[in-house]
Design a protein around this motif. Structure first.
Motif, mmCIF file in Angstrom:
data_model
loop_
_atom_site.group_PDB
_atom_site.id
_atom_site.type_symbol
_atom_site.label_atom_id
_atom_site.label_comp_id
_atom_site.label_asym_id
_atom_site.label_seq_id
_atom_site.Cartn_x
_atom_site.Cartn_y
_atom_site.Cartn_z
ATOM 1 N N LEU A 22 -4.417 4.376 4.237
ATOM 2 C CA LEU A 22 -3.833 3.574 3.086
ATOM 3 C C LEU A 22 -4.271 3.896 1.583
ATOM 4 O O LEU A 22 -5.551 3.801 1.719
ATOM 5 C CB LEU A 22 -3.578 2.248 3.465
ATOM 6 N N LEU A 23 -3.531 4.066 0.583
ATOM 7 C CA LEU A 23 -4.041 3.836 -0.618
ATOM 8 C C LEU A 23 -3.715 2.383 -1.085
ATOM 9 O O LEU A 23 -2.548 2.089 -1.005
ATOM 10 C CB LEU A 23 -3.288 4.744 -1.636
ATOM 11 N N VAL A 24 -4.654 1.595 -1.369
ATOM 12 C CA VAL A 24 -4.513 0.359 -1.713
ATOM 13 C C VAL A 24 -4.842 -0.068 -3.053
ATOM 14 O O VAL A 24 -6.262 0.158 -3.374
ATOM 15 C CB VAL A 24 -5.282 -0.676 -0.631
ATOM 16 N N ASN A 25 -4.295 -0.995 -3.808
ATOM 17 C CA ASN A 25 -4.596 -1.438 -5.030
ATOM 18 C C ASN A 25 -4.739 -2.826 -5.185
ATOM 19 O O ASN A 25 -3.892 -3.523 -4.995
ATOM 20 C CB ASN A 25 -3.404 -1.118 -6.008
ATOM 21 N N ARG A 26 -6.163 -3.309 -5.139
ATOM 22 C CA ARG A 26 -6.360 -4.747 -5.074
ATOM 23 C C ARG A 26 -7.014 -4.997 -6.485
ATOM 24 O O ARG A 26 -7.554 -4.311 -7.184
ATOM 25 C CB ARG A 26 -7.663 -4.960 -4.046
ATOM 26 N N THR A 27 -6.551 -6.349 -6.749
ATOM 27 C CA THR A 27 -6.698 -6.795 -8.241
ATOM 28 C C THR A 27 -8.200 -6.900 -8.355
ATOM 29 O O THR A 27 -8.636 -6.584 -9.582
ATOM 30 C CB THR A 27 -6.295 -8.157 -8.386
ATOM 31 N N GLU A 28 -9.264 -7.239 -7.478
ATOM 32 C CA GLU A 28 -10.413 -7.405 -7.754
ATOM 33 C C GLU A 28 -11.309 -6.172 -7.800
ATOM 34 O O GLU A 28 -12.647 -5.968 -8.166
ATOM 35 C CB GLU A 28 -11.181 -8.246 -6.491
ATOM 36 N N GLU A 29 -10.442 -5.019 -7.471
ATOM 37 C CA GLU A 29 -11.071 -3.421 -7.581
ATOM 38 C C GLU A 29 -10.859 -2.904 -8.852
ATOM 39 O O GLU A 29 -9.736 -2.929 -9.527
ATOM 40 C CB GLU A 29 -11.062 -2.791 -6.277
ATOM 41 N N ALA B 212 1.004 -1.196 -0.003
ATOM 42 C CA ALA B 212 -0.022 0.119 0.179
ATOM 43 C C ALA B 212 0.799 1.184 0.087
ATOM 44 O O ALA B 212 1.889 1.232 0.102
ATOM 45 C CB ALA B 212 -0.839 0.017 1.221
ATOM 46 N N VAL B 213 0.242 2.322 -0.181
ATOM 47 C CA VAL B 213 0.901 3.699 -0.066
ATOM 48 C C VAL B 213 0.323 4.236 1.438
ATOM 49 O O VAL B 213 -0.897 4.568 1.525
ATOM 50 C CB VAL B 213 0.568 4.618 -0.984
ATOM 51 N N LEU B 214 1.248 4.690 2.383
ATOM 52 C CA LEU B 214 0.775 5.295 3.541
ATOM 53 C C LEU B 214 0.404 6.529 3.389
ATOM 54 O O LEU B 214 1.426 7.576 3.170
ATOM 55 C CB LEU B 214 2.087 4.918 4.652
ATOM 56 N N LEU B 215 -0.717 7.207 3.485
ATOM 57 C CA LEU B 215 -1.268 8.373 3.287
ATOM 58 C C LEU B 215 -1.248 9.387 4.760
ATOM 59 O O LEU B 215 -0.806 10.405 4.887
ATOM 60 C CB LEU B 215 -2.656 8.416 3.002
ATOM 61 N N ARG B 216 -1.545 8.670 5.564
ATOM 62 C CA ARG B 216 -1.678 9.100 7.062
ATOM 63 C C ARG B 216 -1.495 8.236 8.208
ATOM 64 O O ARG B 216 -1.991 6.960 8.054
ATOM 65 C CB ARG B 216 -2.818 10.028 7.113
ATOM 66 N N THR B 217 -1.033 8.580 9.397
ATOM 67 C CA THR B 217 -0.933 7.713 10.531
ATOM 68 C C THR B 217 -1.467 8.596 11.711
ATOM 69 O O THR B 217 -0.976 9.591 11.983
ATOM 70 C CB THR B 217 0.597 7.213 11.169
ATOM 71 N N GLY B 218 -2.393 8.128 12.121
ATOM 72 C CA GLY B 218 -3.385 9.047 13.094
ATOM 73 C C GLY B 218 -2.944 8.322 14.436
ATOM 74 O O GLY B 218 -2.214 7.478 14.505
#
Length: 126
Positions: free
Chosen positions: A98-105, A86-92
């Protein structure tokens, strides 16, 4: 400086920024499907006429978010889905975004995961 620099924002504050927009909730043996986030309270959120505890979810998917893939690439290990990139966008204070790229989406998803569901995060070396 650590790539896990934490903002002071908690999960409920992050969800407040997404009021009146579509989200989907996922927990063990539960998938809400897309619905409008109507209210964020002190401990609960409301979608339609149903109330949910955000911290008990495995993932909260935010729809219609401008995706800024500018964070570090990471391997995320969760208690429910194993390890994924994933790409880490923010940690609270109690979540990661996260920005996640899933094959089914069809497209990348912006996902909030409570820290209680995270086993580990490792920066991917370029």
């Amino acid at each position: 400086m650590s790539f896990l620099h934490t903002t002071r924002m908690d999960l409920l504050e992050r969800l407040t920024l997404h009021l009146k927009q579509d989200i989907a909730l996922q927990a063990e043996d539960f998938d809400s499907g897309a619905g409008v986030l109507n209210q964020v309270g002190k401990r609960f959120i409301r979608m339609g006429e149903r109330y949910f505890v955000p911290g008990s979810m495995q993932e909260i998917v935010l729809f219609d978010v401008q995706k800024k893939g500018s964070g570090p690439r990471v391997n995320v290990q969760t208690a429910y889905a194993g390890t994924f990139k994933a790409v880490l966008l923010r940690t609270g204070t109690d979540f990661v975004e996260l920005l996640v790229n899933r094959t089914e989406e069809e497209e990348e998803l912006v996902v909030l995961i409570p820290l209680s569901r995270i086993v580990g995060i490792e920066r991917v070396k370029s």
